[in-house]
Design an enzyme around this catalytic site. Structure first.
Site, PDB file in Angstrom:
ATOM      1  N   HIS A  56       1.830   4.325   6.372  1.00 57.40           N
ATOM      2  CA  HIS A  56       1.691   4.969   5.056  1.00 57.40           C
ATOM      3  C   HIS A  56       0.479   5.906   4.984  1.00 57.40           C
ATOM      4  O   HIS A  56       0.277   6.560   3.960  1.00 57.40           O
ATOM      5  CB  HIS A  56       1.638   3.912   3.946  1.00 57.40           C
ATOM      6  CG  HIS A  56       0.531   2.913   4.100  1.00 57.40           C
ATOM      7  ND1 HIS A  56       0.679   1.776   4.858  1.00 57.40           N
ATOM      8  CD2 HIS A  56      -0.729   2.895   3.633  1.00 57.40           C
ATOM      9  CE1 HIS A  56      -0.466   1.096   4.829  1.00 57.40           C
ATOM     10  NE2 HIS A  56      -1.337   1.751   4.096  1.00 57.40           N
TER      11      HIS A  56
ATOM     12  N   ASP B 193       0.765  -1.244   0.000  1.00 54.72           N
ATOM     13  CA  ASP B 193       0.000   0.000   0.000  1.00 54.72           C
ATOM     14  C   ASP B 193       0.801   1.302   0.000  1.00 54.72           C
ATOM     15  O   ASP B 193       0.237   2.344  -0.271  1.00 54.72           O
ATOM     16  CB  ASP B 193      -0.979  -0.002   1.186  1.00 54.72           C
ATOM     17  CG  ASP B 193      -2.297   0.685   0.835  1.00 54.72           C
ATOM     18  OD1 ASP B 193      -2.554   0.884  -0.371  1.00 54.72           O
ATOM     19  OD2 ASP B 193      -3.061   1.028   1.754  1.00 54.72           O
TER      20      ASP B 193
END
Length: 970
Positions: free
Chosen positions: A375, A106
């Site tokens: 993230h 991701d």
């Protein structure tokens, strides 16, 4: 916490239950932060036993195993290692389990540092997904989604890793069903906030598998499997079953999956496919077993990342600049606190501080710094309330570590126990007029440093003294921040991992701090400047002459006095105006940068003040939207330092320090500082990957969105150069950076956006950031040879500025100066490494696991894990070589380090064990899979590096070496 309540706890509770019902079922899990919250707060004893059993059977598998799945673009290598180490330590201590595969599906683009870190952590394969859409399409068509990645040019084949890039479907199951208008494959539906539904019926639950549609469902799944098989070289297809926020209702998920899996396998002759539940390990073992020869990828990264022509994910390099800055401050304070505490435990075994409480204080900051590397954390791609949670956790952890450091100073100096020490780290703290102030300054780097620390004081008439009562060079001047206070700059010279104490007193006698004098220049109208003859004036130290033009109040040129090279040098603030209405075209948001047009200059007029003194000159420039404006949104404070005789001022003299003040911005503005020079750079830019290695960034022309697709992350370093001269930029937080013209480099400093994209509105991702940001960048201009020797140490000196703690001595008390520890002066020995090495970690992790793997596994198996107090005898040490092979004739050489001698100031080293990056493997037993390449036709295992018996190690370029060190108990 809301996610835990709404769905995440239910993922682990229901998945564990379902795995126990069917031997064929499997599951992979990534982030330890969620798992540890479940393990500590929710799991029953029975569930804990089941987790142990499932891990042993290989049916539950942890991949990556860090606290989070960290971002790769804007994170610092130290923080990536910290969050991996934090998660791995828990998994190894609790289960004897060591992750060996990644699942980096991701993060928005992939850095070349990551494959190296995962190789050093003992991983056998690496898995990524988000890379440029056009590049992925090309790799997919040519069956090049799998390769052996040599992420580091210096470590090359020694730390290469097999890498799998997910195909265009990425990590989620495709949910379209050709035979129904309902979705497929996601039978547990969508998670609901804040509470799970009472009846267990979630919205958007997919069409259930029934006898009537079983064949159609199987056909759909098989068709997708075959489509993907055509993009890979082996007959093994990784089919990820799941997505974000899935498996919180695992029984409905597994019962439907079972029906499909069984049906396809019963009819495998007809379908030409067999399917099985698998972990990442099962998949990579299958591919490894095929014994193919793989192509090698060099150290080029996959940044930036675009998902379609107008969607360049380069905005997040700057989003939420304040959070990015605090995250790095917290990381730097943690680094200082760890080595400070480690030295205290080793040197003062009789100390009165409770070590268990102290470790908890450090752990609160380890956890906060780890989690913000997510993230959707430091990237600035979270909603405001989640950002506030990160900030609160960071501030709480920082407060804990400041308190710990202050109490250690107190304890060492046997000061009155009732006196309060307020340790204010980095913030400017003012002393009351009738109180003598003392400051304790700790140097967290393992080098001797000479630098300035700033203290806020209430008067100009001040003197500064060291422990011996000698006067210390200092300069005091009116503060930019407030009318009533002054900034006192103190010149400190401190050896590695040591502290010094300075007392600040109202003026007595001749030893006064120099007082800076302020000259204000007339505000200049930029529109009229061109009509007048240039009026230039210089600001000089022994390294540079910076020339300003009085007609514009802007910088004009910089001369490097060593080479006498003059570079034309101008700086201006510009704004990209961006669109927020999806009906009108591409938008900018937390993730994306989509400029409408070229950047527009922001100011019509510039004000200038010069504060000059014998130690420092500060040039203050204020940028106004027009000649009559009252307020400014932009300012630059440029500082040039002069170092008196007798001090090693090379680094100080060589840096031009700039602090910017930007904001509050108007809506849909992205603010950049553009520096234009006369260097013929051919628009080639260099930026770093995670403060670890440099990447070459040639300017690329695209059909669409060229400006945004030529933005890159600068985590710590960027530079431009011509044949002779280089301009380096060093940063204390991440920024987007680009070269949009020859000789130019621009840094995005701030963004404020609003848009009406439904997804952004639903998730409160509109980036209405009305803050004022105050980032700092150091500039170094010089020949390539000189900048090469300076930029690594300077970057770390900016990252790890000294920690300043304050104490007040009331009334007429004589300063209580530290007892000089002459009687056992060995304790005052600094810890010093050569300038091409960095002491990356010196800490007491506290883990209780055995460093002998058989013993650790046995004690877990027998239920005999050590409970009780943390282990304070094991010290974690990491040493990193800062240079690449061939980068510098002297600094790129390998270095021999005698660990016993290096650490003798802490005590007598009894034993050293070399470990994998996160500490969980003995390097002598770590054998990673060796994938066949044209370079290495034989398939074999990797053996790790050599350690000698006599505590000396040779550290080669770019190596990161990790050790457990044990000292003689005093």
């Amino acid at each position: 916490q809301e996610s835990m309540h709404a769905y995440a706890a239910n993922v682990y509770t229901t998945v564990i239950e379902e795995l126990m019902k069917g031997k064929q079922r499997k599951f992979i899990a990534v982030e330890q932060e969620f798992f540890r919250l479940w393990w500590d707060m929710v799991a029953t004893d029975t569930q804990k036993q089941q987790v142990h059993q499932l891990l042993q059977e290989g049916r539950l598998e942890f991949v990556i195993g860090g606290q989070v799945m960290h971002d790769e673009a804007v994170t610092l290598i130290d923080d990536q290692i910290l969050q991996l180490t934090e998660g791995h330590g828990f998994l190894y201590e609790t289960f004897g389990f060591r992750p060996q595969f990644s699942w980096h599906v991701d993060p928005f683009g992939a850095s070349a540092t990551t494959p190296t870190l995962f190789a050093l952590a003992g991983f056998n394969a690496h898995l990524i997904s988000r890379i440029d859409y056009d590049l992925k399409a090309d790799m997919q068509k040519n069956k090049k989604l799998q390769f052996v990645w040599q992420g580091s040019p210096s470590l090359s084949a020694r730390q290469e890793i097999f890498t799998h890039v997910m195909d265009q479907y990425s990590y989620c199951t495709p949910s379209q069903l050709p035979f129904s208008n309902r979705s497929g494959f996601f039978w547990n539906g969508f998670a609901t906030f804040p509470d799970p539904p009472k009846d267990g019926v979630y919205p958007n639950m997919s069409l259930p598998v029934t006898d009537a549609n079983l064949h159609l469902y199987a056909q759909t799944m098989v068709a997708n499997i075959k489509e993907r098989a055509a993009w890979f070289r082996t007959g093994d297809v990784l089919w990820p079953w799941g997505c974000d926020k899935q498996f919180f209702n695992a029984s409905v998920q597994y019962s439907n999956m079972d029906l499909l899996v069984d049906y396809i396998n019963k009819h495998s002759a007809e379908f030409g496919v067999t399917v099985q539940y698998a972990t990442v390990s099962d998949y990579f073992q299958a591919v490894y077993g095929r014994n193919l020869t793989w192509e090698i990828r060099d150290s080029q990264d996959f940044l930036p990342y675009s998902t379609e022509p107008f969607q360049a994910w380069t905005g997040f390099y700057t989003s939420r600049s304040t959070l990015k800055g605090i995250a790095r401050r917290a990381s730097s304070l943690l680094y200082a606190g760890e080595s400070f505490f480690t030295q205290y435990v080793q040197k003062h075994p009789e100390g009165s501080i409770c070590k268990c409480k102290a470790l908890k204080q450090l752990q609160s900051l380890r956890w906060a710094v780890s989690e913000v590397q997510h993230h959707d954390g430091i990237t600035g791609t979270e909603s405001p309330k989640v950002k506030d949670m990160y900030m609160n956790n960071l501030m709480y952890g920082m407060l804990n570590v400041k308190k710990l450091m202050a109490s250690i100073i107190f304890d060492i100096n046997n000061a009155k126990k009732n006196g309060e020490v307020y340790s204010s780290v980095y913030t400017k703290d003012s002393g009351e007029p009738d109180v003598d102030l003392y400051v304790v300054v700790y140097n967290p780097l393992a080098w001797n440093i000479t630098t300035f620390v700033t203290v806020s004081v209430s008067s100009e008439a001040m003197s500064v003294y060291d422990e011996q009562g000698r006067a210390v060079p200092a300069q005091v001047q009116s503060s930019v921040e407030s009318q009533s206070t002054y900034d006192l700059y103190i010149l400190v010279a401190i050896s590695g991992l040591s502290y010094r104490k300075y007392s600040i007193k109202p003026l007595d006698g001749q030893q006064a701090a120099f007082v800076g004098s302020l000259v204000k220049y007339k505000r200049r109208d930029l529109a009229r400047a061109g009509q007048q003859r240039q009026q230039l004036f210089p600001v000089v130290n022994s390294c540079y002459q910076i020339v300003f033009d009085q007609n514009t109040n802007l910088m004009h040129s910089i001369t490097d006095r060593e080479t006498n090279q003059t570079v034309q040098f101008t700086q201006e603030f510009l704004e990209y105006h961006v669109n927020g209405d999806t009906k009108k075209g591409p938008i900018s948001d937390n993730y994306l940068f989509a400029p409408n047009t070229s950047a527009v200059p922001v100011s019509k007029a510039v004000g200038l003040e010069v504060m000059s003194g014998s130690l420092m000159t500060e040039i203050r420039q204020y940028f106004y939207s027009n000649v009559t404006s009252q307020d400014y949104i932009y300012a630059v404070y440029t500082r040039l330092y002069s170092v008196p005789e007798g001090y090693d001022g090379k680094l100080l003299c060589r840096r031009i320090e700039q602090e910017y003040s930007v904001g509050p911005l108007e809506f849909n503005r992205e603010a950049v500082l553009r520096t234009s020079t006369s260097l013929n750079t051919k628009q080639l830019l260099y930026t770093d990957n995670n403060g670890y290695q440099m990447q070459k960034r040639p300017f690329k022309a695209y059909v669409n969105n060229t400006v945004a697709r030529n933005y890159y992350p600068m985590v710590q370093t960027a530079y431009i150069e011509d044949d002779t001269t280089r301009l380096m930029l060093l940063a204390e937080r991440a920024h987007g950076v680009s070269s949009q013209g020859n000789g130019q480099v621009e840094v995005m400093l701030h963004r404020r956006l609003w848009n009406n994209l439904q997804w952004d509105l639903d998730n409160n991702l509109t980036l209405n950031d009305s803050s004022v940001v105050r980032p700092v960048i150091w500039l170094i201009l010089g020949s390539k040879a000189v900048t090469n020797t300076l930029y690594r140490t300077s970057g770390l000196a900016l990252e790890h500025r000294p920690v300043v703690m304050f104490g007040a001595l009331s009334g007429g008390d004589k300063p209580k100066l530290p007892r000089q520890l002459q009687q056992n002066s060995v304790h005052d020995l600094p810890v010093t490494v050569p300038p091409n090495l960095h002491l990356q970690t010196l800490s007491i992790p506290g883990w209780r696991y055995s460093s002998n793997h058989e013993e650790q596994v046995h004690s877990i198996h027998m239920g005999e894990q050590k409970q009780g107090d943390p282990d304070f005898s094991r010290v974690l040490l990491r040493i990193r070589h800062l240079y690449e092979v061939g980068e510098d004739p002297v600094l790129s050489q390998p270095v021999v380090v005698d660990l016993k001698s290096l650490l003798k100031g802490l005590g007598s080293v009894m034993a050293v064990e070399e470990r994998s990056l996160t500490g969980t493997w003995d390097v002598n037993t770590l054998e990673r899979w060796k994938w066949k390449t044209a370079q290495q036709p034989g398939k074999r295992f990797f053996k790790s590096t050599e350690t000698s018996e006599d505590f000396t190690v040779t550290v080669h370029p770019k190596e990161i070496r990790t050790f457990f060190v044990y000292f003689q108990v005093q």
